[in-house]
Scaffold this motif. Structure first.
Motif, PDB file in Angstrom:
ATOM      1  N   VAL A   1       0.854  -1.182   0.000  1.00  0.00           N
ATOM      2  CA  VAL A   1       0.000   0.000   0.000  1.00  0.00           C
ATOM      3  C   VAL A   1       0.894   1.238   0.000  1.00  0.00           C
ATOM      4  CG1 VAL A   1      -1.794   1.260   1.259  1.00  0.00           C
ATOM      5  CG2 VAL A   1      -1.810  -1.227   1.238  1.00  0.00           C
ATOM      6  N   LYS A   2       0.493   2.237  -0.782  1.00  0.00           N
ATOM      7  CA  LYS A   2       1.260   3.478  -0.901  1.00  0.00           C
ATOM      8  C   LYS A   2       0.428   4.599  -0.286  1.00  0.00           C
ATOM      9  CE  LYS A   2       3.542   6.078  -4.597  1.00  0.00           C
ATOM     10  NZ  LYS A   2       3.750   6.087  -6.051  1.00  0.00           N
ATOM     11  N   GLY A   3       0.747   4.982   0.941  1.00  0.00           N
ATOM     12  CA  GLY A   3      -0.037   5.999   1.635  1.00  0.00           C
ATOM     13  C   GLY A   3      -1.294   5.401   2.228  1.00  0.00           C
ATOM     14  N   GLU A   4      -2.190   6.274   2.655  1.00  0.00           N
ATOM     15  CA  GLU A   4      -3.433   5.838   3.283  1.00  0.00           C
ATOM     16  C   GLU A   4      -4.607   6.045   2.335  1.00  0.00           C
ATOM     17  OE1 GLU A   4      -4.171   7.378   7.176  1.00  0.00           O
ATOM     18  OE2 GLU A   4      -2.089   7.082   7.806  1.00  0.00           O
ATOM     19  N   TYR A   5      -5.651   5.281   2.550  1.00  0.00           N
ATOM     20  CA  TYR A   5      -6.899   5.425   1.794  1.00  0.00           C
ATOM     21  C   TYR A   5      -7.433   6.839   1.979  1.00  0.00           C
ATOM     22  CZ  TYR A   5     -11.873   4.972   0.699  1.00  0.00           C
ATOM     23  OH  TYR A   5     -13.139   5.167   0.194  1.00  0.00           O
ATOM     24  N   ASN A   6      -7.833   7.477   0.882  1.00  0.00           N
ATOM     25  CA  ASN A   6      -8.413   8.812   0.920  1.00  0.00           C
ATOM     26  C   ASN A   6      -9.923   8.673   0.737  1.00  0.00           C
ATOM     27  OD1 ASN A   6      -9.467  11.348   0.256  1.00  0.00           O
ATOM     28  ND2 ASN A   6      -7.558  12.016  -0.706  1.00  0.00           N
ATOM     29  N   PRO A   7     -10.693   8.749   1.840  1.00  0.00           N
ATOM     30  CA  PRO A   7     -12.147   8.557   1.726  1.00  0.00           C
ATOM     31  C   PRO A   7     -12.844   9.663   0.938  1.00  0.00           C
ATOM     32  CG  PRO A   7     -11.555   9.188   3.971  1.00  0.00           C
ATOM     33  CD  PRO A   7     -10.276   8.983   3.213  1.00  0.00           C
ATOM     34  N   GLU A   8     -12.290  10.873   0.955  1.00  0.00           N
ATOM     35  CA  GLU A   8     -12.887  11.987   0.225  1.00  0.00           C
ATOM     36  C   GLU A   8     -12.851  11.739  -1.287  1.00  0.00           C
ATOM     37  OE1 GLU A   8     -11.594  16.467   0.063  1.00  0.00           O
ATOM     38  OE2 GLU A   8     -12.193  15.909   2.114  1.00  0.00           O
TER      39      GLU A   8
ATOM     40  N   TYR B   1      -1.221   1.814  -4.703  1.00  0.00           N
ATOM     41  CA  TYR B   1      -0.310   0.706  -4.420  1.00  0.00           C
ATOM     42  C   TYR B   1       1.025   0.941  -5.096  1.00  0.00           C
ATOM     43  CZ  TYR B   1      -4.104  -1.880  -2.336  1.00  0.00           C
ATOM     44  OH  TYR B   1      -5.121  -2.268  -1.511  1.00  0.00           O
ATOM     45  N   ALA B   2       2.105   0.573  -4.403  1.00  0.00           N
ATOM     46  CA  ALA B   2       3.461   0.640  -4.938  1.00  0.00           C
ATOM     47  C   ALA B   2       3.769  -0.713  -5.571  1.00  0.00           C
ATOM     48  CB  ALA B   2       4.454   0.983  -3.833  1.00  0.00           C
ATOM     49  N   GLU B   3       3.071  -0.992  -6.636  1.00  0.00           N
ATOM     50  CA  GLU B   3       3.171  -2.278  -7.332  1.00  0.00           C
ATOM     51  C   GLU B   3       3.254  -1.990  -8.825  1.00  0.00           C
ATOM     52  OE1 GLU B   3       2.304  -5.517  -5.842  1.00  0.00           O
ATOM     53  OE2 GLU B   3       1.989  -4.713  -3.827  1.00  0.00           O
ATOM     54  N   ASP B   4       3.538  -3.018  -9.582  1.00  0.00           N
ATOM     55  CA  ASP B   4       3.475  -2.937 -11.032  1.00  0.00           C
ATOM     56  C   ASP B   4       2.276  -3.733 -11.515  1.00  0.00           C
ATOM     57  OD1 ASP B   4       5.771  -1.372 -11.498  1.00  0.00           O
ATOM     58  OD2 ASP B   4       7.051  -3.141 -11.261  1.00  0.00           O
ATOM     59  N   PRO B   5       1.646  -3.295 -12.590  1.00  0.00           N
ATOM     60  CA  PRO B   5       0.532  -4.067 -13.140  1.00  0.00           C
ATOM     61  C   PRO B   5       0.973  -5.478 -13.531  1.00  0.00           C
ATOM     62  CG  PRO B   5       0.577  -1.880 -14.109  1.00  0.00           C
ATOM     63  CD  PRO B   5       1.850  -2.043 -13.334  1.00  0.00           C
ATOM     64  N   GLU B   6       0.031  -6.374 -13.436  1.00  0.00           N
ATOM     65  CA  GLU B   6       0.257  -7.755 -13.865  1.00  0.00           C
ATOM     66  C   GLU B   6       0.117  -7.866 -15.379  1.00  0.00           C
ATOM     67  OE1 GLU B   6      -2.664 -11.285 -13.023  1.00  0.00           O
ATOM     68  OE2 GLU B   6      -1.409 -10.951 -11.253  1.00  0.00           O
ATOM     69  N   MET B   7      -0.699  -6.995 -15.941  1.00  0.00           N
ATOM     70  CA  MET B   7      -0.935  -7.001 -17.384  1.00  0.00           C
ATOM     71  C   MET B   7      -1.392  -5.615 -17.841  1.00  0.00           C
ATOM     72  SD  MET B   7      -4.716  -8.673 -17.839  1.00  0.00           S
ATOM     73  CE  MET B   7      -5.131  -7.683 -19.235  1.00  0.00           C
ATOM     74  N   TYR B   8      -1.330  -5.395 -19.143  1.00  0.00           N
ATOM     75  CA  TYR B   8      -1.837  -4.177 -19.767  1.00  0.00           C
ATOM     76  C   TYR B   8      -2.820  -4.594 -20.853  1.00  0.00           C
ATOM     77  CZ  TYR B   8       2.033  -1.707 -17.564  1.00  0.00           C
ATOM     78  OH  TYR B   8       2.907  -1.165 -16.649  1.00  0.00           O
ATOM     79  N   PHE B   9      -3.862  -3.793 -21.036  1.00  0.00           N
ATOM     80  CA  PHE B   9      -4.798  -4.047 -22.129  1.00  0.00           C
ATOM     81  C   PHE B   9      -5.088  -2.731 -22.831  1.00  0.00           C
ATOM     82  CE2 PHE B   9      -7.332  -3.307 -18.335  1.00  0.00           C
ATOM     83  CZ  PHE B   9      -8.296  -2.423 -18.761  1.00  0.00           C
TER      84      PHE B   9
END
Length: 150
Positions: A95-102, A108-116
């Protein structure tokens, strides 16, 4: 995630009780002529934003690899060519930072699994389980993003 053409949108009315109204609105518009801006479709239950922006590189878009808790996105490509990165939320651990409810967004500090890829007249439905990085391409991209409240 669901990827299809607007011609087939009727197939997905049964997925969520507000999808029929959301797709009826989308299909009733002259999308190419719509001005950039925000549009209220059904109070805060269905809202849309139309925007034209320069495309991003995959690296730029992946900086905001996002998902939502309270809304489902229906993203409609109006003009340009777009790629979207995707990964199931269940596979995302950083997780990258906190959830922004507003803004109803988590990153997320991740890379996509795929692109379309998407072409004008296509849409993608992104559920809370779909982490995504949109607007990847070249040139300008015009699209409509409809937020459907869960």
């Amino acid at each position: 995630m669901i990827l299809d053409t607007l011609e087939n949108s009727r197939k997905y009315h049964c997925v969520h009780p507000l999808f029929e109204k959301a797709f009826a609105y989308i299909k009733a518009q002259n999308l190419e002529a719509m001005a950039d801006g925000k549009y209220e479709i059904d109070g805060d239950s269905i809202v849309a934003a139309v925007f034209t922006k320069p495309a991003k590189t995959a690296e730029e878009s992946n900086e905001k690899f996002e998902c939502h808790d309270q809304h489902i996105d229906i993203q409609v490509l109006i003009s340009g060519e777009e790629q979207i990165g995707w990964k199931p939320r269940a596979s995302c651990k950083q997780v990258k930072g906190e959830y922004n409810p507003e803004k109803d967004v988590s990153f997320y500090a991740e890379d996509p699994e795929m692109y379309f890829g998407m072409q004008p007249g296509q849409f993608v439905i992104l559920f809370p389980a779909d982490v995504h990085s949109p607007m990847i391409g070249k040139g300008d991209i015009k699209k409509m993003v409809v937020k459907v409240k869960i």
